[in-house]
Design an enzyme around this catalytic site. Sequence first.
Site: not given
Lengths: 453, 574
Positions: B263, B320, B325, B267, B301
């Site tokens: 995802h 992850d 990413h 962006k 994060e």
Amino acid sequence: MGTRMNQGGKAITAPDLASGAPSPPDSGRTARIRWTSRARSIADLERELARMWAVDAAPAGRSAGAVSAAGAVGFPDHEAHVQARTSVLSLVVVARSPETGQRAAATISRLSGRHPSRTIVLSPADPDGPRWVDAQLQAVCLVPDDGGHQTCTEVIYLTAGGDTGRHLDSLVSPLLIHDLPVATWWPEDVPFTARQTRDLIEMSDRFIVDGSTWSASGRDRLGHLADICGPRLAVCDFGLMRQSRWRESIASTFDMPGYLPYLRSVRRIAVTYGTHDETGDPEGTNIVKPVYQVAWLASRLGMRVVRPLRPAEPRTAQSTGAGLANSAGRPGPQQAQGGFDARLRLGQGDVDVVLRPRTSTMPGGTTLRVELLCVRRGSELRADVTAEAETVHVRVWQDGVEAMERRYHAPRRTDIDLLAETIERTGPDPVATETIRMAAALVASGNDHENPR
Amino acid sequence: MAGGERSDGRPKSTPQPAPDPEVTEPALQPVTTPVKPARRGTSQGVAPIRQLRLAGAVRRRRTRAEPVNPLREGLRLERMPDPSLMVLFGATGDLSHRKVIPALYELWRSNLLPHEFRLVAAARRPYEDVTFRAEMRASAEKHSRVQPFDDGVWSDFAARMSYERVDFESPADFDRLAVRLKEVDAEAGARGNMLFYLATQASAFPVIVAQLGRVGLDHETHDGGWRRVVIEKPFGHDVDSAIRLNREVGRVFRESQVFRIDHYLGKEIVRNLLVFRFGNGIFEPIWDRRYVDHVQITVAESLGVAQRGAFYEETGASRDVLQNHLLQLLTLVAMEPPAMLSAEALRDEKVKVLRAVAPMTRDEVTRNVVRGQYGPGWIGEEEVPGYRSEPEVDPESETETFVAARLEIDHWRWAGVPFYLRTGKRLAKRATEIAIHFKPVPHRLFVGSATDPEPNLLALRIQPDEGILLRFVAKVPGLGVDIRAVNMDFTYGSSFAVDSPDAYETLLLDALLGDGSLFTRADEVEEAWRIVTPIIDAWLDVPAPRFPDYEAGSWGPREADELIARDGRHWRRI
């Protein structure tokens, strides 16, 4: 924020943002006036603009009411600093009447912060009086509620009295931001042939009008608007942009593969528009929007004008004129006198165009219904589109049998939305340009010598 | 891609005249069959699935040109997604609630879905349509980007939604599903177009795909009905499992039918990265080893693992975030300009970057990669527990919640330029950015100045406030020559009024339109695993170092600072 009377002319004032009334559409952000000052000459104004970003400005939360003092006074304060700005354009608004000026100012204040720009609201006043300039300068910043970067917009409310007001381009030129595109918004009737208009257009990259507010039928101005469209100047008409929900709904009807081929054989386009005029006077109602409906279809489908728009024959001689509506089973009970017809050519076939007025509570010239009739190899397709405040309703009949009924959720858009959209875009919009040119071709010369009444 | 070409996922159909056997040279004919273009850009090293599906791709080439609706020109969407069914597997899961359903609602609200659109939700739990819709309504309302929530729009959309109870292991359930989809398709007029969205546990991916293949739901029909499958991450957990999964998916679907979601690629600023690099003339000439000193990519994060403890125990930060990413951002920063903005050209260039990153040996892993795990600490005004005290987490867990790595891209453009990547949970703040650090000036001219000029920096912020920052030095006003760094800061939100669409809206719309540009291709996924797997493997042999080794609310373990300090550099303060 006081209104200042000056030699019989009225200075346009900034809307009082800090007193809370207008809140920008962005959620999670608060609009704050970060700087305010006043100037009596363009040179003063230029100095103020330079100072605004160099000096610490009024802190967030300071009531704008406290800074309404006249004169070029900034409010140095060491608690906050106006952040470096990101500007994307200069926006010039011409408001010839004070009412328009206030209305435009209100729209812009709602927009400010969504667009980091320098906005100059120009208001000529009291043309026969002595020369004077009154400028009010504001930096409006949008402060995110969760901290983070604020974004700022400068707004200059400039009133020019006497014959200064006749040289708008000279007033504006020194105030533009270097290199950035210039958008000029002219919310009222545009005097296209006046020299000052031409000069302003000359220095603009984008010219924004609202044809649906023009006086009389608006037909003559359409021609002028088409004339100024070109590779260097992008023209936006709110009247045309407002119809995008119609266009999207009509286009999605023909996304159906079964209906798409019918587009090549449109035979009739009928547009019903609202009117308050009972007499049928061709100049009694602004028809820019209904003309755009036809012009968009005609230009997209590659039609050409065979006979331009002319006032329709009086009702009795034209009993079949409402044919499309009648054949769709809904005669228009409030059908008014007047209206227009034209003939277009698509491929080998003629396309009849009818603009039909109907008494309505809506503003005059509002499109109420668009009907399309296509005949292809003996088969008939009829599409009927109507719009309400929140939805667009499409119905299609194929050979007299209702084949499709759809409702699209498409709310009517406000001036703020439209202005935001025009400002965001860069470069010309070829579809709009072609539509405006087609609209001009549709109304060409018909209004000069063919007036039946 | 902004203004980019939409490829419909199938080979473009240029109507070609039938070859006349009398005229054409027979010797040339077989060589120039459409096989070539279909192969272009696929990897030469690992190609099992592409070989498998190649014949199919050629056979299914469509000859009929897609009719174009002339009225669409200049409208928001020049092409509306085809009428279609979307089958959402794992519809009751967290991802569906938080992302997929709100994104679909938003697309529907803005009239970007076709009228014939239908959503068939499939999951294990028993639900009535009504209760399912009610539950989804609550989620959509809670997570919708645009408030207030519009009930009228929702009820329109919900009417297009139905629920099917499907046990993914049960052949009978899939037989039933196939029949049901056919009915829904006929009733909606969706013309056989189906998008299968796998928002399930990763372990269910191969099962569902095999079941779809078994009941023939992968078959694209002759009258143009397309079938596509969207697969969520994690796509495999190492090289082998990724290759295996690709192969299993490839047995059923052609590569052009497969849309693997990362995802991050949806962006706005990530898409803007391409515009920034290739739409501006002044940056690309200095975008190489001669001017760039090093690059830092941070995905930080501040959240912990929340309710995903069990999942996170299995994945850790490297699987992850690093594998997908971070490496995706790396490819976009480092790739060569693609010849055109088509899905294949773009992904060809991205995969080349990954191939140029050499896999690390054990020693290199020890030297160039740092892992960490957070202990208790403070985030802002909130005191938070350590990772090992989180729900569903082993109290002696050795799972890494932080990883920093120094990678090199061994090719002409980037040789010798280190790329420092870091990601972690419970870091001081939520921030994602790419920072290009330029080389210092070659000659120290301002000897009188108290400070040396800082090298230029270009930072591309991805979240929380998307934007671009350029740092340069300026003279401090005064009599002497004092130099200070100043920032020129462009905030995305401040120049454009429109809300950026959520990544899932962008990606769902693209999948429905068949544009694969923002999805990862099989070879990309495999190449990314080829970089990350040796790291994970090396860790298996060595016990985790003194976990937990960083305090929640800090910027990670000290070793991460040492990793970059060794090269005489430091992490950019964000």
